[in-house]
Design an enzyme around this catalytic site. Structure first.
Site, mmCIF file in Angstrom:
data_model
loop_
_atom_site.group_PDB
_atom_site.id
_atom_site.type_symbol
_atom_site.label_atom_id
_atom_site.label_comp_id
_atom_site.label_asym_id
_atom_site.label_seq_id
_atom_site.Cartn_x
_atom_site.Cartn_y
_atom_site.Cartn_z
ATOM 1 N N ASP A 101 -28.936 -21.769 -11.946
ATOM 2 C CA ASP A 101 -29.890 -20.830 -11.266
ATOM 3 C C ASP A 101 -29.109 -19.449 -11.488
ATOM 4 O O ASP A 101 -28.544 -18.815 -10.524
ATOM 5 C CB ASP A 101 -30.057 -21.238 -9.931
ATOM 6 N N CYS B 254 -30.123 3.771 21.600
ATOM 7 C CA CYS B 254 -29.096 2.956 21.315
ATOM 8 C C CYS B 254 -29.029 1.760 22.326
ATOM 9 O O CYS B 254 -28.799 2.251 23.419
ATOM 10 C CB CYS B 254 -27.684 3.466 21.327
ATOM 11 N N GLU C 77 -27.786 -32.732 -17.513
ATOM 12 C CA GLU C 77 -26.920 -31.439 -17.064
ATOM 13 C C GLU C 77 -27.578 -30.497 -16.233
ATOM 14 O O GLU C 77 -28.572 -30.711 -15.756
ATOM 15 C CB GLU C 77 -26.452 -30.643 -18.414
ATOM 16 N N LYS D 143 -29.228 -27.708 -14.180
ATOM 17 C CA LYS D 143 -30.084 -26.431 -14.285
ATOM 18 C C LYS D 143 -29.656 -25.237 -13.693
ATOM 19 O O LYS D 143 -29.737 -25.165 -12.300
ATOM 20 C CB LYS D 143 -31.671 -26.812 -13.905
ATOM 21 N N CYS E 4 -26.928 5.227 15.809
ATOM 22 C CA CYS E 4 -26.399 5.887 17.098
ATOM 23 C C CYS E 4 -25.468 6.916 16.664
ATOM 24 O O CYS E 4 -24.405 6.524 15.969
ATOM 25 C CB CYS E 4 -25.964 4.898 18.071
ATOM 26 N N CYS F 186 -25.214 2.632 24.287
ATOM 27 C CA CYS F 186 -25.175 3.817 25.105
ATOM 28 C C CYS F 186 -26.387 4.682 25.459
ATOM 29 O O CYS F 186 -26.555 5.615 26.037
ATOM 30 C CB CYS F 186 -24.356 4.688 24.255
ATOM 31 N N TYR G 213 -25.371 -23.934 -22.989
ATOM 32 C CA TYR G 213 -25.967 -25.209 -22.565
ATOM 33 C C TYR G 213 -26.978 -25.835 -23.785
ATOM 34 O O TYR G 213 -27.541 -26.669 -23.850
ATOM 35 C CB TYR G 213 -26.971 -25.327 -20.970
ATOM 36 N N CYS H 199 -20.028 6.107 21.912
ATOM 37 C CA CYS H 199 -20.706 4.813 22.173
ATOM 38 C C CYS H 199 -19.720 3.823 22.225
ATOM 39 O O CYS H 199 -18.991 3.443 21.154
ATOM 40 C CB CYS H 199 -21.920 4.471 20.811
ATOM 41 N N LYS I 203 -36.378 -30.664 -10.569
ATOM 42 C CA LYS I 203 -36.168 -29.621 -9.587
ATOM 43 C C LYS I 203 -35.935 -30.152 -8.502
ATOM 44 O O LYS I 203 -36.402 -30.981 -7.759
ATOM 45 C CB LYS I 203 -37.463 -28.531 -9.618
HETATM 46 S S1 IVH Z 1 -32.528 -25.907 -21.748
HETATM 47 C C1 IVH Z 1 -34.907 -25.390 -25.291
HETATM 48 N N1 IVH Z 1 -30.600 -26.266 -20.201
HETATM 49 O O1 IVH Z 1 -33.879 -22.613 -17.134
HETATM 50 C C2 IVH Z 1 -34.123 -25.548 -24.079
HETATM 51 N N2 IVH Z 1 -32.195 -24.314 -19.660
HETATM 52 O O2 IVH Z 1 -37.054 -23.135 -17.383
HETATM 53 C C3 IVH Z 1 -34.738 -24.696 -23.111
HETATM 54 N N3 IVH Z 1 -31.523 -23.040 -17.712
HETATM 55 O O3 IVH Z 1 -34.420 -19.572 -18.283
HETATM 56 C C4 IVH Z 1 -33.653 -24.405 -21.951
HETATM 57 N N4 IVH Z 1 -29.988 -24.389 -17.135
HETATM 58 O O4 IVH Z 1 -32.303 -20.535 -18.615
HETATM 59 C C5 IVH Z 1 -31.831 -25.412 -20.191
HETATM 60 N N5 IVH Z 1 -28.883 -26.855 -18.753
HETATM 61 C C6 IVH Z 1 -29.895 -25.982 -18.908
HETATM 62 C C7 IVH Z 1 -30.370 -24.937 -18.160
HETATM 63 C C8 IVH Z 1 -31.499 -24.178 -18.520
HETATM 64 C C9 IVH Z 1 -30.791 -23.343 -16.630
HETATM 65 C C10 IVH Z 1 -32.651 -22.159 -17.378
HETATM 66 C C11 IVH Z 1 -33.068 -21.525 -18.861
HETATM 67 C C12 IVH Z 1 -34.457 -21.229 -18.613
HETATM 68 C C13 IVH Z 1 -34.994 -21.934 -17.646
HETATM 69 C C14 IVH Z 1 -36.064 -22.877 -18.220
#
Ligand code: IVH
Length: 708
Positions: free
Chosen positions: A144, A443, A140, A142, A461, A446, A253, A466, A349
């Site tokens: 941000d 400026c 799933e 990650k 300015c 002007c 999640y 101007c 990542k």
């Molecule tokens: S699981 C025990 N799932 O990533 C489970 N974390 O480095 C631990 N994050 O600050 C986390 N999307 O908030 C999990 N699908 C996802 C996520 C997720 C974003 C963030 C989480 C945490 C950081 C972990």
């Protein structure tokens, strides 16, 4: 917490370590480990507390890995408060601290297929799985944003907290209750769950993020660097309405904890992570749907991760990778946890969206308020699929704090669709011919001497004549956000200005279309289209007109508030400062600037010319505040507040109710529709209960109602 000198020293040391692969080898390990700890703490502080990281996530990971390696080689150097021994930094903002039901751990990171294969092998070893058998993983996004934990008891949301140090977070219940994307009543009991803790991420859609920044700029506030900062900041505001205004959304999640009435673990009955998420979706939470997949074997995992790496830009929210979780809970249990992360999950990542380019020159642009903005012109470079050549440097302080020089190689970053920004200059690769950027004293349009208002970052300015400032105001006046005159864009405005046809806003409404139709590239038809667009704009609601006047700090929101209080734009000529200040959410700056504008005789004369050219000055239906409007939730309802409210004062609450169309009453009677109860609600609550006809709401329910 860190002095500027300390920060500079730490930044220099970071650069040294990151650029010199050999650096640690020449160090005494005990000193090297201490340096790394200090640096990691510093960068965590910049990231989590200041919301203004100096290094990329990748660079942070490099530092973290170096520390991990050093500690692994010399286990005697591991100390209890090493960043590797806990989860993440303390967050202290003075809000109440609460303990999580189970620790909020972090994730291990991976960057390529090799890392994933190693992870897969590790799982096999830990859980004793046959090499020939494919392991099922749930993959799933990650997200941000800002991580949060939400606790439900007896089907009600009872608490929400930030991640904090992983053990304890900050109580942000009121803010989360104000969000529409989080249900507050959930049928957990249908699944035998009495108490549950969910983990999720608070996010802001990319397009919403752009809107927030545009509004902030208008109000003279600094822009957020990325959606994550806007979201994490929004989670921790003191005003739940601010959190709701930012339109923060929460994706869940992880179902981290769930017990029945006998405190027995209910998670055991949900065999896979995927089913847990599916259940949360059914219960009304936002969950990853198309972005989530159960993959069979690590190669399918890698394919899905690569697919999302390619299409991450088309996703509405920022994601910086994918998270791979062993799907089967029994296997998860066999793998267990380190103090830092679960061994059954890993983050993949994405490559950072960064590029380097040379800063060729700096252009200084004058804005509609006269502020002079430095804009970096860099050698065109492709950054996450877009060619970038021009990037705002915001103000002088931004340049100085990052020591950006002409000729420097600069590191650029772009998060999603978000405008690119300069992370830093690469001082290590300087050749010696780079020169400091000199901010102009006069400026660029002007030549008037620039001034700096105390407390503001920008040089301005202040010459009202101007040319560039006037042109910028005309451009804004006609723009989408203001009078929305279709076809009257920057190039046409500049052309008409040069021809002397438009010298001020009033001239726009008395243009000679005969002359226009004779212009090169124009004809009868396009002149007629322009006429039509201008005639349409004349009928605009007055909040658009007020906004179009470029009164400093009078943004879209304040213009609407003001428009709701007047019948005619010209009423404002008579308004004393107190009347502005009596409007909730109109601050002293807006009040003072608007009052100054409307009491200046030149401006009044201009307004009179605009009015006689036929621009609407009368309040329209669209300008009316929500009070009395048919379509509002509380319209026609009577309301009363009792007890001590926790997020706002009584007056403020009454004003909110009034704006939502309700009428405030002083006592409980058969005429009362709604009673909102704060702490220690006494006899009024009793009386309302007795009557049986009064709807009784808690403060949070009331807030949610009006936010809806
Ligand atoms: S699981 C025990 N799932 O990533 C489970 N974390 O480095 C631990 N994050 O600050 C986390 N999307 O908030 C999990 N699908 C996802 C996520 C997720 C974003 C963030 C989480 C945490 C950081 C972990």
């Amino acid at each position: 917490m860190y002095s500027p000198e300390q920060q500079q020293t730490l930044t220099e040391l970071t650069k040294k370590i990151l650029s010199d692969a050999e650096y640690g080898i020449h160090q005494v390990p005990v000193q090297f480990a201490e340096q790394l700890r200090e640096l990691i703490r510093f960068h965590e502080w910049r990231y989590y507390i200041m919301n203004d990281p100096l290094i990329s996530d990748y660079e942070y990971d490099v530092l973290y890995k170096k520390l991990q390696e050093t500690e692994q080689e010399h286990p005697d150097l591991i100390i209890a408060d090493s960043p590797t021994q806990r989860i993440s930094p303390d967050i202290s903002t003075g809000q109440e601290t609460v303990s999580h039901l189970t620790p909020m751990l972090s994730l291990a990171n991976s960057y390529d297929l090799n890392d994933l294969i190693e992870f897969d092998n590790q799982i096999r070893k830990l859980a004793g799985i046959d090499p020939a058998k494919k392991i099922e993983y749930c993959v799933e996004p990650k997200y941000d944003g800002g991580s949060i934990a939400i606790v439900f008891e007896n089907d009600s949301l009872i608490r929400a907290a930030t991640r904090g140090d992983g053990q304890n977070g900050e109580d942000i219940s009121n803010n989360i209750l104000a969000l529409k994307s989080v249900p507050r009543k959930v049928a957990f009991s249908d699944h035998n769950i009495v108490k549950a803790e969910l983990r999720g991420e608070a996010l802001i859609r990319k397009d919403q993020f752009e809107k927030i920044n545009a509004e902030r700029e208008e109000e003279g506030l600094s822009r957020f660097a990325n959606p994550r900062n806007a979201a994490t900041g929004g989670l921790r505001t003191k005003d739940p309405r601010e959190t709701a205004d930012r339109k923060i959304e929460v994706f869940v999640y992880q179902l981290g904890f769930a017990v029945d009435s006998n405190h027995n673990d209910v998670l055991q009955t949900i065999p896979t992570h995927d089913e847990g998420i599916e259940l949360l979706g059914q219960l009304g939470f936002k969950i990853p749907v198309n972005e989530r997949k159960v993959c069979h074997g690590i190669h399918e995992v890698e394919e899905f991760c690569q697919l999302w790496q390619k299409q991450r830009d088309s996703f509405d929210y920022e994601i910086d990778g994918m998270v791979i979780k062993v799907n089967d809970r029994k296997i998860q249990e066999l793998c267990g946890y380190t103090s830092h992360h679960p061994r059954w999950a890993i983050a993949f990542k994405f490559q950072a969206k960064q590029a380097t380019s040379r800063l060729e020159h700096v252009e200084f642009q004058v804005g509609k308020m006269g502020s002079v903005t430095p804009v970096a012109k860099v050698t065109p470079v492709s950054l996450a699929g877009v060619t970038v050549s021009s990037i705002s440097l915001h103000n002088e302080e931004f340049i100085q704090s990052r020591d950006i020089r002409l000729g420097d190689m600069v590191l650029l970053e772009r998060a999603g669709d978000v405008i690119p920004y300069i992370v830093k200059s690469l001082a290590d690769v300087r050749k010696g011919d780079e020169v400091p950027i000199i901010f102009p004293e006069n400026c660029p349009s002007c030549n008037t001497r620039l001034v700096r208002v105390e407390g503001e970052a920008a040089w301005r300015c202040i010459n009202e004549k101007c040319h560039e400032k006037i042109i910028q105001r005309l451009i804004f006046h006609a723009s989408k956000d203001a009078m929305d005159i279709e076809g009257l864009g920057e190039s046409l405005i500049r052309k008409f200005y040069d021809l002397g046809w438009i010298k001020d806003m009033a001239d726009i409404y008395t243009l000679d279309y005969e002359d226009i139709s004779k212009l090169d590239g124009f004809g009868k038809k396009s002149a007629e289209n322009l006429r039509k667009a201008i005639e349409t704009a004349k009928k605009n609601p007055i909040h658009r007109f007020l906004h179009s006047l470029s009164i400093h700090h009078l943004g879209k929101k304040a213009s609407k508030l003001l428009a709701g209080q007047i019948d005619n734009v010209m009423d404002l000529k008579e308004w004393p400062i107190e009347r502005y200040l009596a409007i909730k959410d109109i601050g002293p700056k807006v009040a003072k600037n608007t009052r100054t504008f409307f009491t200046n005789s030149e401006n009044v004369e201009l307004l009179e010319r605009i009015q006689s050219a036929g621009v609407n000055f009368l309040s329209t239906n669209e300008d009316k505040p929500t009070i009395g409007r048919e379509d509002t939730l509380l319209s026609g309802k009577t309301i009363l507040f009792t007890g001590t409210l926790s997020t706002m004062g009584r007056k403020e609450a009454e004003k909110l109710a009034e704006n939502a169309g309700a009428k405030n009453l002083g006592a409980v009677s058969s005429n009362l529709n709604i009673l909102v109860t704060g702490e220690n609600a006494g006899s009024k609550l009793e009386k309302a209960k007795k009557l049986g006809t009064v709807e009784i709401l808690t403060e949070q329910q009331f807030l949610e109602l009006i936010n809806n």
